[in-house]
Write an enzyme that holds these catalytic residues in place. Sequence first.
Site, PDB file in Angstrom:
ATOM      1  N   CYS A 122       8.919 -17.619  13.856  1.00 54.34           N
ATOM      2  CA  CYS A 122       8.182 -18.260  14.932  1.00 54.34           C
ATOM      3  C   CYS A 122       7.231 -17.285  15.601  1.00 54.34           C
ATOM      4  O   CYS A 122       7.394 -16.082  15.558  1.00 54.34           O
ATOM      5  CB  CYS A 122       9.135 -18.840  15.975  1.00 54.34           C
ATOM      6  SG  CYS A 122       9.957 -17.623  16.987  1.00 54.34           S
ATOM      7  N   PHE A 265      -0.395  -0.520  12.092  1.00 57.09           N
ATOM      8  CA  PHE A 265      -0.656   0.036  10.765  1.00 57.09           C
ATOM      9  C   PHE A 265      -0.154   1.484  10.658  1.00 57.09           C
ATOM     10  O   PHE A 265      -0.831   2.344  10.089  1.00 57.09           O
ATOM     11  CB  PHE A 265      -2.151  -0.021  10.434  1.00 57.09           C
ATOM     12  CG  PHE A 265      -2.678  -1.418  10.283  1.00 57.09           C
ATOM     13  CD1 PHE A 265      -2.356  -2.172   9.165  1.00 57.09           C
ATOM     14  CD2 PHE A 265      -3.484  -1.980  11.264  1.00 57.09           C
ATOM     15  CE1 PHE A 265      -2.840  -3.469   9.019  1.00 57.09           C
ATOM     16  CE2 PHE A 265      -3.966  -3.271  11.131  1.00 57.09           C
ATOM     17  CZ  PHE A 265      -3.655  -4.017  10.003  1.00 57.09           C
ATOM     18  N   LEU A 266       1.030   1.735  11.220  1.00 54.92           N
ATOM     19  CA  LEU A 266       1.607   3.074  11.191  1.00 54.92           C
ATOM     20  C   LEU A 266       2.259   3.309   9.833  1.00 54.92           C
ATOM     21  O   LEU A 266       3.411   2.950   9.597  1.00 54.92           O
ATOM     22  CB  LEU A 266       2.638   3.233  12.313  1.00 54.92           C
ATOM     23  CG  LEU A 266       3.401   4.562  12.361  1.00 54.92           C
ATOM     24  CD1 LEU A 266       2.451   5.739  12.503  1.00 54.92           C
ATOM     25  CD2 LEU A 266       4.419   4.551  13.497  1.00 54.92           C
ATOM     26  N   ARG A 267       1.511   3.913   8.934  1.00 58.12           N
ATOM     27  CA  ARG A 267       2.021   4.240   7.612  1.00 58.12           C
ATOM     28  C   ARG A 267       1.034   5.169   6.917  1.00 58.12           C
ATOM     29  O   ARG A 267      -0.148   5.222   7.261  1.00 58.12           O
ATOM     30  CB  ARG A 267       2.229   2.973   6.768  1.00 58.12           C
ATOM     31  CG  ARG A 267       1.026   2.061   6.656  1.00 58.12           C
ATOM     32  CD  ARG A 267       1.367   0.832   5.828  1.00 58.12           C
ATOM     33  NE  ARG A 267       0.256  -0.052   5.624  1.00 58.12           N
ATOM     34  CZ  ARG A 267       0.035  -1.165   6.308  1.00 58.12           C
ATOM     35  NH1 ARG A 267       0.856  -1.506   7.276  1.00 58.12           N
ATOM     36  NH2 ARG A 267      -1.002  -1.943   6.040  1.00 58.12           N
ATOM     37  N   ASN A 268       1.581   5.935   5.961  1.00 55.24           N
ATOM     38  CA  ASN A 268       0.751   6.848   5.164  1.00 55.24           C
ATOM     39  C   ASN A 268      -0.047   7.808   6.042  1.00 55.24           C
ATOM     40  O   ASN A 268      -1.232   8.047   5.824  1.00 55.24           O
ATOM     41  CB  ASN A 268      -0.195   6.064   4.250  1.00 55.24           C
ATOM     42  CG  ASN A 268       0.541   5.155   3.293  1.00 55.24           C
ATOM     43  OD1 ASN A 268       1.608   5.500   2.792  1.00 55.24           O
ATOM     44  ND2 ASN A 268      -0.017   3.963   3.038  1.00 55.24           N
ATOM     45  N   GLN A 269       0.619   8.342   7.081  1.00 59.48           N
ATOM     46  CA  GLN A 269       0.010   9.338   7.966  1.00 59.48           C
ATOM     47  C   GLN A 269      -1.204   8.801   8.720  1.00 59.48           C
ATOM     48  O   GLN A 269      -2.127   9.555   9.060  1.00 59.48           O
ATOM     49  CB  GLN A 269      -0.387  10.586   7.164  1.00 59.48           C
ATOM     50  CG  GLN A 269       0.771  11.272   6.456  1.00 59.48           C
ATOM     51  CD  GLN A 269       1.772  11.872   7.436  1.00 59.48           C
ATOM     52  OE1 GLN A 269       1.420  12.753   8.219  1.00 59.48           O
ATOM     53  NE2 GLN A 269       3.013  11.414   7.395  1.00 59.48           N
ATOM     54  N   ARG A 270      -1.202   7.507   8.996  1.00 62.92           N
ATOM     55  CA  ARG A 270      -2.313   6.908   9.726  1.00 62.92           C
ATOM     56  C   ARG A 270      -1.783   5.853  10.686  1.00 62.92           C
ATOM     57  O   ARG A 270      -0.713   5.284  10.480  1.00 62.92           O
ATOM     58  CB  ARG A 270      -3.330   6.268   8.770  1.00 62.92           C
ATOM     59  CG  ARG A 270      -3.943   7.219   7.766  1.00 62.92           C
ATOM     60  CD  ARG A 270      -5.030   6.537   6.943  1.00 62.92           C
ATOM     61  NE  ARG A 270      -6.187   6.201   7.768  1.00 62.92           N
ATOM     62  CZ  ARG A 270      -7.305   5.625   7.300  1.00 62.92           C
ATOM     63  NH1 ARG A 270      -7.399   5.315   6.023  1.00 62.92           N
ATOM     64  NH2 ARG A 270      -8.311   5.364   8.104  1.00 62.92           N
TER      65      ARG A 270
END
Length: 289
Positions: A122, A265-270
Amino acid sequence: MTTKSIKRFNITKVSGGAVADTSDALAIEEPLEIRLEYGEAENRTVKNVSVTMRTPGNDAELAAGFLFTEGIISSGDAVLNIEHSFISCAENKENVVVVKLNEGVIPNLNNSERNFYTSSSCGVCGKGSIDAIRTVSGFVNKKGIPNTIEAEMLFRLPDVLRYYQDAFASTGGIHASGLFNLQGELMLLREDVGRHNALDKLIGAAINQNWLPLDKHILLLSGRASFELVQKAAMAGIAIIAAVGAPSSLAVELAEEFNITLAGFLRNQRFNIYTAAHRVLLPANENTY
């Protein structure tokens, strides 16, 4: 999570030109009915407040966190006890939980009708306005010390969350909410097929620990950041939210309204910072790519 949270199914696995009969572990999804008991000892009222699809486990925390983040109770002190109630049609499954309030506690049930049916996917679910959220939360207007965190510390959090996600490792189909201190140490982790349930379980556990407000902690979401999740975080006084996925437009507007630092978008050092960037200490070369 427990063995009650995972179920294995026989499947046919196709990989390229190869076909094999095997088994797969899936996250269990079952309904949980939350009932509220309140009033004086000689005249108790029992009301069905919500039915939510969840992964079994930490049901008492889920119920407490739900009632708090929905503004139905204002603190953990309102609760006398929480227990499962077995009904004949439930096949011995613990799918009904009763939250008993202390005598003299009057729950805020003005908007409870909109909560009676929610699902694991939901969104806003008929939430009231931002002004209504501000009214029921005791923490969103507090002016605390503006805590800061290192950008490089944020980079590490998804790996830590994934390392401790037992059910995700087994099923690959479950959401998690992790609570970290400002040094990046994991303090609490809860999982569920519903992202909002995982957060309610987390906040319910924090209520049991008497940790609120959570203004000196970081909330990490394993998926996207929706309006509902930011609203629940605001209710608990959380000032820094990071999500592995994207935020919604309304989530950003709500975070900005309540001065919450929201990163996505916290992933791959970004990662992207959408609101209140002043709490994140960026590297010196922040403008170079």
